[in-house]
Design a protein around this motif. Structure first.
Motif, mmCIF file in Angstrom:
data_model
loop_
_atom_site.group_PDB
_atom_site.id
_atom_site.type_symbol
_atom_site.label_atom_id
_atom_site.label_comp_id
_atom_site.label_asym_id
_atom_site.label_seq_id
_atom_site.Cartn_x
_atom_site.Cartn_y
_atom_site.Cartn_z
ATOM 1 N N GLY A 111 -1.124 5.200 5.781
ATOM 2 C CA GLY A 111 -1.026 6.277 4.796
ATOM 3 C C GLY A 111 0.122 7.218 5.050
ATOM 4 N N GLY A 144 -5.127 5.193 2.519
ATOM 5 C CA GLY A 144 -4.235 4.215 3.130
ATOM 6 C C GLY A 144 -4.288 4.142 4.631
ATOM 7 N N SER A 181 -2.110 0.879 5.834
ATOM 8 C CA SER A 181 -0.720 1.069 6.239
ATOM 9 C C SER A 181 -0.532 2.268 7.150
ATOM 10 C CB SER A 181 0.157 1.264 4.996
ATOM 11 O OG SER A 181 -0.185 2.476 4.340
ATOM 12 N N LEU A 184 0.463 3.977 -2.821
ATOM 13 C CA LEU A 184 0.028 5.309 -2.401
ATOM 14 C C LEU A 184 1.073 6.368 -2.727
ATOM 15 C CD1 LEU A 184 -1.440 4.328 1.087
ATOM 16 C CD2 LEU A 184 -2.772 5.100 -0.880
ATOM 17 N N ALA A 221 0.829 -1.209 0.000
ATOM 18 C CA ALA A 221 0.000 0.000 0.000
ATOM 19 C C ALA A 221 0.857 1.250 0.000
ATOM 20 C CB ALA A 221 -0.931 -0.006 1.216
ATOM 21 N N GLU A 222 1.932 1.249 0.796
ATOM 22 C CA GLU A 222 2.813 2.408 0.824
ATOM 23 C C GLU A 222 3.443 2.673 -0.543
ATOM 24 O OE1 GLU A 222 3.663 4.845 3.171
ATOM 25 O OE2 GLU A 222 1.806 4.050 4.028
#
Length: 251
Positions: A79, A73, A77, A27, A23-24
């Motif tokens: 975000g 996010g 995670s 994003l 996700a990181e």
């Protein structure tokens, strides 16, 4: 920016950790693609990103994309999309050191891929906007600019997202986006207002221009953790702590 359990020795194989790291990367890719892309577009459509119109457009784009990506996010995670945010949360005990290292690598990868794709899509017709110090702004001033701007960003993150006592509901990511946009307007003409080593790393890699790159690591990596330590030490109320009465009649 959720709090993750410390001392989790199986994080390397934990499915939640894998999802968070991915996700990181995604994003940060989307954030940098929009952020750097807006700067490239401003250079062509608004007479240059150094004009007030161009700077405002870039600030607005960064404010919007940060707000959206942090919101997107937050439940996966946290975000972070920023090594300075990750380091600050790690120093405050909100993320394990192992996970924070994976986050930073993912953020750098996402930023790099976004800028390489932008370079390909524009066909070299637009110069990659690399963060650089303005004329008359030396490295010490640049570091201080970035440290102060990142302090502002992380203080807002702690106050509106991390602190369980926050009274603004789910508006934290939006307010974080607002402060990013305001900081771009304030510091953009001087240091570039990166506040994010990953945001500076991608364009530098894609253009092979590493001039003053260290400024955009040292400044945010000082200001971010410092803001976290200040907020944690002075303003965070730990569970079980009884606050002083706020009604004047109680004194």
């Amino acid at each position: 920016m959720a709090k993750f359990a410390l001392g989790h020795h199986s994080e390397a194989t934990d499915a939640g950790c894998v999802r968070a790291v991915l996700a990181e990367a995604v994003l940060t890719f989307l954030f940098v693609f929009s952020g750097v892309g807006s700067a490239m577009a401003a250079g062509r459509l608004a007479g240059g990103a150094d004009t007030i119109m161009g700077l405002t457009a870039v600030a607005l784009a960064h404010a919007m994309v940060v707000a959206v990506m942090v919101s997107a996010g937050l439940h996966v995670s946290g975000g972070n999309i920023n090594p300075a945010v990750t380091l600050s949360l790690t120093a405050g005990g909100h993320i394990t050191l192992f996970r924070s290292a994976l986050y930073v690598l993912a953020q750098l990868l996402g930023s790099s891929l976004a800028c390489l794709l932008l370079a390909f899509l524009t066909g070299g017709a637009v110069t990659m906007p690399v963060h650089a110090l303005a004329a008359g702004v030396g490295a010490p001033q640049g570091v201080l600019w970035e440290a102060v701007l990142t302090f502002s960003l992380l203080f807002t993150v702690y106050a509106t997202v991390v602190d369980p006592r926050r009274s603004i509901g789910n508006l934290g990511p939006l307010l974080v986006g607002f402060v990013v946009g305001a900081n771009v307007l304030a510091g953009g003409p001087f240091s570039g207002a990166s506040m994010n080593p990953a945001r500076s790393f991608g364009p530098a890699l894609a253009s092979a221009n590493w001039a003053s790159q260290w400024v955009y690591w040292v400044g945010p990596m000082i200001g971010g953790p410092l803001a976290g330590l200040v907020y944690e030490g002075l303003f965070m109320v730990r569970p079980g702590h009884q606050q002083l009465p706020s009604d004047g009649n109680d004194f």
